[in-house]
Design a protein around this motif. Structure first.
Motif, PDB file in Angstrom:
ATOM      1  N   LEU A 275     -33.417  13.296  38.434  1.00 25.07           N
ATOM      2  CA  LEU A 275     -34.030  13.223  37.112  1.00 25.07           C
ATOM      3  C   LEU A 275     -33.261  14.068  36.104  1.00 25.07           C
ATOM      4  CD1 LEU A 275     -36.384  12.318  35.280  1.00 25.07           C
ATOM      5  CD2 LEU A 275     -37.650  14.338  36.070  1.00 25.07           C
ATOM      6  N   LEU A 276     -32.857  15.270  36.509  1.00 25.56           N
ATOM      7  CA  LEU A 276     -32.081  16.132  35.621  1.00 25.56           C
ATOM      8  C   LEU A 276     -30.755  15.479  35.242  1.00 25.56           C
ATOM      9  CD1 LEU A 276     -32.694  19.649  37.241  1.00 25.56           C
ATOM     10  CD2 LEU A 276     -33.600  18.820  35.063  1.00 25.56           C
ATOM     11  N   VAL A 277     -30.101  14.842  36.208  1.00 21.96           N
ATOM     12  CA  VAL A 277     -28.838  14.149  35.928  1.00 21.96           C
ATOM     13  C   VAL A 277     -29.080  12.994  34.962  1.00 21.96           C
ATOM     14  CG1 VAL A 277     -27.038  12.673  36.944  1.00 21.96           C
ATOM     15  CG2 VAL A 277     -27.687  14.826  38.062  1.00 21.96           C
ATOM     16  N   LEU A 278     -30.148  12.235  35.195  1.00 24.47           N
ATOM     17  CA  LEU A 278     -30.482  11.116  34.317  1.00 24.47           C
ATOM     18  C   LEU A 278     -30.703  11.601  32.879  1.00 24.47           C
ATOM     19  CD1 LEU A 278     -32.833   8.188  35.189  1.00 24.47           C
ATOM     20  CD2 LEU A 278     -33.098   9.362  33.022  1.00 24.47           C
TER      21      LEU A 278
ATOM     22  N   PHE B 180     -27.394   5.477  35.188  1.00 28.70           N
ATOM     23  CA  PHE B 180     -27.997   5.013  36.440  1.00 28.70           C
ATOM     24  C   PHE B 180     -27.153   5.429  37.646  1.00 28.70           C
ATOM     25  CE2 PHE B 180     -28.243   1.680  39.752  1.00 28.70           C
ATOM     26  CZ  PHE B 180     -29.571   1.823  40.110  1.00 28.70           C
ATOM     27  N   ALA B 181     -25.841   5.253  37.552  1.00 26.37           N
ATOM     28  CA  ALA B 181     -24.944   5.609  38.659  1.00 26.37           C
ATOM     29  C   ALA B 181     -25.020   7.103  38.962  1.00 26.37           C
ATOM     30  CB  ALA B 181     -23.514   5.204  38.330  1.00 26.37           C
ATOM     31  N   GLY B 182     -25.086   7.918  37.913  1.00 21.93           N
ATOM     32  CA  GLY B 182     -25.186   9.372  38.112  1.00 21.93           C
ATOM     33  C   GLY B 182     -26.481   9.744  38.796  1.00 21.93           C
ATOM     34  N   PHE B 183     -27.590   9.096  38.366  1.00 19.49           N
ATOM     35  CA  PHE B 183     -28.889   9.334  38.993  1.00 19.49           C
ATOM     36  C   PHE B 183     -28.834   9.006  40.490  1.00 19.49           C
ATOM     37  CE2 PHE B 183     -32.798   7.217  40.479  1.00 19.49           C
ATOM     38  CZ  PHE B 183     -33.685   8.278  40.422  1.00 19.49           C
ATOM     39  N   VAL B 184     -28.260   7.848  40.822  1.00 14.84           N
ATOM     40  CA  VAL B 184     -28.191   7.416  42.221  1.00 14.84           C
ATOM     41  C   VAL B 184     -27.331   8.370  43.041  1.00 14.84           C
ATOM     42  CG1 VAL B 184     -27.359   5.616  43.776  1.00 14.84           C
ATOM     43  CG2 VAL B 184     -28.623   4.988  41.717  1.00 14.84           C
ATOM     44  N   LYS B 185     -26.154   8.714  42.543  1.00 12.19           N
ATOM     45  CA  LYS B 185     -25.235   9.576  43.308  1.00 12.19           C
ATOM     46  C   LYS B 185     -25.826  10.964  43.525  1.00 12.19           C
ATOM     47  CE  LYS B 185     -20.813   9.552  42.736  1.00 12.19           C
ATOM     48  NZ  LYS B 185     -19.474   9.640  42.098  1.00 12.19           N
ATOM     49  N   ALA B 186     -26.456  11.509  42.481  1.00 11.51           N
ATOM     50  CA  ALA B 186     -27.032  12.849  42.610  1.00 11.51           C
ATOM     51  C   ALA B 186     -28.206  12.843  43.583  1.00 11.51           C
ATOM     52  CB  ALA B 186     -27.481  13.364  41.245  1.00 11.51           C
TER      53      ALA B 186
END
Length: 483
Positions: free
Chosen positions: A25-28, A42-48
């Motif tokens: 959530l923080l990355v998103l 979205f990609a950052g949320f998934v990877k994190a």
């Protein structure tokens, strides 16, 4: 009001206490604030999120590999003792609260939310408080809130009602999370070369201390990477080989003492891998157990690489837009990939030796409380101490400080069990020994005055850090000074 509490409880249970989704959530939010394209968000949320879940799987695997062996040792030698491990400590704290303070059973969960918002407030007022870090390791916060609740309930005026206790626990937890993680900014920036994160786990005071003391115990040039070994021992510079070999020796010795009968007894080994003599030779079972440890350690490193990179980049958005100048305080395992690959195992081994020697001394001197080694403190605490110490003072500092940490974990764990009247376990991590055992004494014998002194002590720490900084703007940027 009930609607607001429902929202807060949902957030606590589904996000705050689930660190993978909290980090995601923080990355998103961070990437959205940086105005990244939706697909990058979205990609950052998934990877994190997936990266943190990988770390969780690995950490859980390390614990589940070791815990059945502790159970078997307790069974074979009939040891009635307390295990120093945050999961055992959490159970012991909850049982203590349920039995002696039944109307305060929900305090720890509610206090967690209070503490989190106290942390946010301290960062938002950073120009006054000098706090720069947001503690986001939710599962650690759950564990600590329960143990700290037991300590705060030693103060009789806080036993008036649930609201008073919740506010008291939440305030001191929030102060500790904010201030202690703030102490790790410069050490972690030094270790990572400006990685942009701090540590929010269970070793923050220890990391600060190690960063200050390690240079006095050795030379950073004589670190584990530069340690000259005989040619045939050079294979141990490889993390996989070193971890598998060390665990083969360590687990092998213990498992052969326990024997196949105990390790195949389903009534004793209720979790982890049960030995099946019909399908596998005992030596191969030992080999598999040792190598499994190495597998989980390798997986843990991969998870760390995935989520740390995303979180560091995305948190710039939060730092710039919402909480200017702030740093995320994450799981201590995030630091492991920035030190010597050998330091993690070195810290584990020397910390374990320190623990075992102290346990023997407890037995020899007939201490009323006997301590059993728990995996989480002996691995994560001492590995972290060795990583930071090796960076600043080489292998000599890593050896000395991780050994001392092992001694403290057992000695103060025994004191805590007696002081708090816990059955079966105590948190065990180094920060829950020092400073929290001395804090508990202040709570017990000075009451509200002791509580106020602890809160003032925590508030003063970042002020002293700021006062000592030669470049005040560099302090807010988290830049290490005087090096």
């Amino acid at each position: 009001m009930d609607f607001l509490m429902d929202i807060l409880n949902w957030f606590s249970q589904n996000i705050l206490q689930k660190p993978a989704f909290f980090v995601g959530l923080l990355v998103l939010i961070g990437y959205a604030l940086l105005k990244k394209p939706w697909y990058d968000v979205f990609a950052g949320f998934v990877k994190a999120t997936v990266g943190y879940m990988i770390l969780d799987v690995a950490a859980g695997g390390l614990v589940s590999t070791f815990r059945p062996i502790l159970t078997a040792l307790n069974y074979k030698f009939n040891i009635g003792a307390a295990v120093i491990d945050p999961y055992f400590g959490l159970t012991a704290a909850n049982e203590k609260i349920a039995e002696e303070f039944p109307k305060f059973v929900g305090v720890a969960t509610s206090a967690l939310l209070v503490g989190f918002f106290v942390n946010i407030l301290l960062v938002a007022l950073r120009k006054i408080t000098k706090v720069r870090t947001l503690f986001i390791t939710g599962h650690i916060m759950v564990q600590q809130a329960a143990t700290i609740t037991v300590m705060v309930l030693l103060i009789k005026p806080f036993q008036v009602n649930e609201l008073v206790a919740t506010l008291a626990v939440g305030l001191v937890c929030g102060l500790y999370w904010a201030v202690s993680s703030n102490m790790t900014v410069e050490p972690t920036q030094r270790l990572t070369g400006g990685g942009g994160f701090a540590i929010g786990h269970q070793q923050q005071f220890a990391i600060w201390f190690v960063d200050k003391v390690a240079p006095k115990l050795g030379k950073k040039e004589e670190n584990l990477d530069n340690l000259k070994l005989p040619t045939f021992l050079n294979i141990f510079h490889d993390t996989v080989v070193a971890s598998a070999t060390l665990m083969l020796v360590f687990f092998g010795a213990i498992l052969f003492v326990l024997g196949p009968d105990i390790m195949s007894n389903a009534e004793v080994i209720t979790s982890g891998t049960l030995y099946n003599p019909e399908k596998q030779a005992f030596f191969m079972y030992v080999l598999q157990t040792a190598f499994t440890f190495s597998v989980y350690l390798f997986i843990l490193m991969q998870g760390v690489r995935m989520f740390v990179g995303e979180l560091t980049n995305a948190f710039q958005g939060i730092s710039n837009k919402l909480l200017p100048g702030s740093f995320p305080a994450v799981d201590v395992a995030a630091a492991f990939g920035f030190g010597s690959p050998s330091a993690v195992l070195f810290g584990f081994a020397t910390g374990l030796i320190g623990q075992l020697i102290t346990i023997v001394l407890l037995i020899v001197f007939k201490n009323p409380v006997l301590i059993i080694t728990g995996f989480v403190p002996v691995f994560f605490d001492n590995a972290a101490i060795a990583v930071y110490a090796d960076k600043r003072g080489g292998w000599k500092a890593a050896l000395t400080l991780s050994f001392i940490s092992g001694v403290i974990q057992v000695a103060f764990g025994a004191i805590a069990v007696s002081l708090l009247g816990l059955v079966g376990g105590y948190h065990g991590n180094i920060d829950l020994d020092i400073p929290w055992v001395p804090f508990a004494y202040l709570f017990k014998y000075l009451g509200v005055i002791g509580y106020v002194l602890v809160c003032l002590f925590l508030l003063i720490i970042p002020q002293l850090q700021f006062a000592k900084a030669k470049d005040k703007e560099a302090y807010y940027r988290g830049e290490a000074q005087g090096e």
